[in-house]
Design a protein around this motif. Sequence first.
Motif, PDB file in Angstrom:
ATOM      1  N   PRO A  69      96.017   8.038   3.823  1.00 54.46           N
ATOM      2  CA  PRO A  69      96.391   9.028   2.805  1.00 54.46           C
ATOM      3  C   PRO A  69      97.898   9.212   2.722  1.00 54.46           C
ATOM      4  N   ASP A  70      98.344   9.740   1.588  1.00 57.90           N
ATOM      5  CA  ASP A  70      99.773   9.935   1.352  1.00 57.90           C
ATOM      6  C   ASP A  70     100.255  11.333   1.719  1.00 57.90           C
ATOM      7  N   THR A  71      99.405  12.337   1.481  1.00 54.66           N
ATOM      8  CA  THR A  71      99.822  13.715   1.661  1.00 54.66           C
ATOM      9  C   THR A  71      98.758  14.520   2.398  1.00 54.66           C
ATOM     10  N   PHE A  72      99.153  15.684   2.872  1.00 56.42           N
ATOM     11  CA  PHE A  72      98.234  16.610   3.524  1.00 56.42           C
ATOM     12  C   PHE A  72      98.330  17.962   2.823  1.00 56.42           C
ATOM     13  N   ILE A  73      97.287  18.781   2.980  1.00 56.88           N
ATOM     14  CA  ILE A  73      97.242  20.109   2.384  1.00 56.88           C
ATOM     15  C   ILE A  73      97.021  21.137   3.491  1.00 56.88           C
ATOM     16  N   LEU A  74      97.930  22.103   3.592  1.00 58.09           N
ATOM     17  CA  LEU A  74      97.786  23.220   4.520  1.00 58.09           C
ATOM     18  C   LEU A  74      97.584  24.500   3.727  1.00 58.09           C
ATOM     19  N   SER A  75      96.816  25.425   4.269  1.00 60.96           N
ATOM     20  CA  SER A  75      96.667  26.734   3.640  1.00 60.96           C
ATOM     21  C   SER A  75      96.882  27.814   4.691  1.00 60.96           C
ATOM     22  N   GLY A  76      97.189  28.999   4.227  1.00 57.87           N
ATOM     23  CA  GLY A  76      97.407  30.103   5.150  1.00 57.87           C
ATOM     24  C   GLY A  76      97.625  31.403   4.407  1.00 57.87           C
ATOM     25  N   ALA A  77      97.953  32.441   5.156  1.00 56.92           N
ATOM     26  CA  ALA A  77      98.181  33.759   4.568  1.00 56.92           C
ATOM     27  C   ALA A  77      99.333  34.438   5.287  1.00 56.92           C
ATOM     28  N   ILE A  78      99.915  35.414   4.611  1.00 59.33           N
ATOM     29  CA  ILE A  78     100.963  36.241   5.196  1.00 59.33           C
ATOM     30  C   ILE A  78     100.572  37.689   4.943  1.00 59.33           C
ATOM     31  N   ILE A  79     100.560  38.493   6.001  1.00 64.68           N
ATOM     32  CA  ILE A  79     100.186  39.907   5.887  1.00 64.68           C
ATOM     33  C   ILE A  79     101.208  40.750   6.643  1.00 64.68           C
ATOM     34  N   GLN A  80     101.737  41.769   5.978  1.00 66.50           N
ATOM     35  CA  GLN A  80     102.693  42.676   6.590  1.00 66.50           C
ATOM     36  C   GLN A  80     102.323  44.117   6.253  1.00 66.50           C
ATOM     37  N   LYS A  81     102.508  45.030   7.236  1.00 67.13           N
ATOM     38  CA  LYS A  81     102.183  46.443   7.050  1.00 67.13           C
ATOM     39  C   LYS A  81     103.406  47.303   7.347  1.00 67.13           C
ATOM     40  N   ASP A  82     103.494  48.422   6.630  1.00 70.18           N
ATOM     41  CA  ASP A  82     104.548  49.392   6.872  1.00 70.18           C
ATOM     42  C   ASP A  82     104.171  50.692   6.175  1.00 70.18           C
ATOM     43  N   ASP A  83     104.851  51.768   6.568  1.00 70.55           N
ATOM     44  CA  ASP A  83     104.599  53.035   5.884  1.00 70.55           C
ATOM     45  C   ASP A  83     104.994  52.960   4.415  1.00 70.55           C
ATOM     46  N   ASP A  84     105.993  52.143   4.125  1.00 71.91           N
ATOM     47  CA  ASP A  84     106.493  51.990   2.764  1.00 71.91           C
ATOM     48  C   ASP A  84     106.083  50.622   2.224  1.00 71.91           C
ATOM     49  N   ALA A  85     105.475  50.587   1.037  1.00 75.87           N
ATOM     50  CA  ALA A  85     104.998  49.328   0.461  1.00 75.87           C
ATOM     51  C   ALA A  85     106.138  48.362   0.188  1.00 75.87           C
ATOM     52  N   GLN A  86     107.288  48.877  -0.245  1.00 77.04           N
ATOM     53  CA  GLN A  86     108.415  48.010  -0.549  1.00 77.04           C
ATOM     54  C   GLN A  86     108.942  47.337   0.693  1.00 77.04           C
ATOM     55  N   ILE A  87     108.969  48.066   1.805  1.00 76.23           N
ATOM     56  CA  ILE A  87     109.425  47.473   3.065  1.00 76.23           C
ATOM     57  C   ILE A  87     108.461  46.367   3.507  1.00 76.23           C
ATOM     58  N   ALA A  88     107.159  46.610   3.320  1.00 81.09           N
ATOM     59  CA  ALA A  88     106.161  45.596   3.675  1.00 81.09           C
ATOM     60  C   ALA A  88     106.347  44.347   2.825  1.00 81.09           C
ATOM     61  N   MET A  89     106.635  44.537   1.541  1.00 83.12           N
ATOM     62  CA  MET A  89     106.848  43.389   0.652  1.00 83.12           C
ATOM     63  C   MET A  89     108.123  42.639   1.022  1.00 83.12           C
TER      64      MET A  89
END
Length: 277
Positions: A49-69
Motif C-alpha cells: 500500500p501507498d498510504t495509511f489512515i489514522l483516526s483519533g479524538a481530542i478532548i479538553q475540559k475547563d470551567d470556561d468553554a473558550q479556554i477549553a477550545m
Amino acid sequence: MMHKKMAIFAISMTALLSAACQVQNEIELNEDTVKTLSVTGVGEVEVMPDTFILSGAIIQKDDDAQIAMNALADIVNAMQEGVKNIEALSTSEFNFASVNTIGVKDPECLLFNQEADRTNSTLRQGEARVKKRVCEDIAQQASLSFTFTGGPPDAAGIALARFSEAGAIRLKLEGYRIKNIDEIELQAGELAVKNARQKADRLAAAAGANITGVLDLNNYRATYDQRSVAPPVISTSGAGESSQLVEGGDPVAVTDINLKAGMQVVSAAIALDFTYE
C-alpha cells in the motif's frame, strides 16, 4: 465518479476479454445447437500500500468553554508540528471535524438520579417516589475527531506516537490505501480471465474439443482484501504528558512505534461462458 469508474471498467474489460479470448460478436449463434461451457476464473495481485489512515479524538475540559477550545487548538497545532518533523513522510493530510462543546454535568448528581430511577421503578403502590435532582454543569468540554492520511505506510507508527505525545486520544490505525487501485484491480482481472481460459481449455481438451471463443461475461468482481492489523491501544491524559502503549500487558512508554503494513491482496473473480466445438 461512479459513472466514470464504470465507463473505465467497461472499456478495460472489453480490452481484457479481447486479449484473452476470441469474442463472439456479429455472428449469429443458434442457441439450440451452440455448445457452451461456464467457467469461473480467479486472480490475485499482491501489492504494497501507498498510504495509511489514522483516526483519533481530542478532548479538553475547563470551567470556561473558550479556554477549553484554546487548549484543543494547542493540541491540534502540536500534532501538525509533530508530523512536520517526520522526515519519512511523503504524504500528509489532516481532516478535522467541527469542534463540539458541551456542558459536563456533576457525576455525583447523575449517579444519584440513576439510583433514583432504579428505586422508583421498584416502588409499590403508595410508596413515596425519590425526587431527582437538577444536575448543574461543573465544566465545559470541547472535543473534535480527526483522520490523518500519510505515507509511506511504515511511517504510521511514528505519526501515531507523535499524536499521542501531543495529547490525542482514542487513536486507531484504520488501515491502508492503494492509490492506483483501479490499475491493480485490472491486473487481477486479467489474471482471472487467463485462469478461466486455462480451465476452459483443459475441460474442452478432456472432451476432445476446442474452445472457439467467449460468448458472455456473467459476473465480474474485484475486491481489495485489506489485511487487518491489530491497532495498538493508546492512552494519554493531556498534551505534553507521557503517553502509554498497552500491548496486552503492562503499559509501556510510547516511542517510535514500528508498524509494518505488509503486502495487501487485490483479488478478482470472473464467470465466463465459452463456446466450443
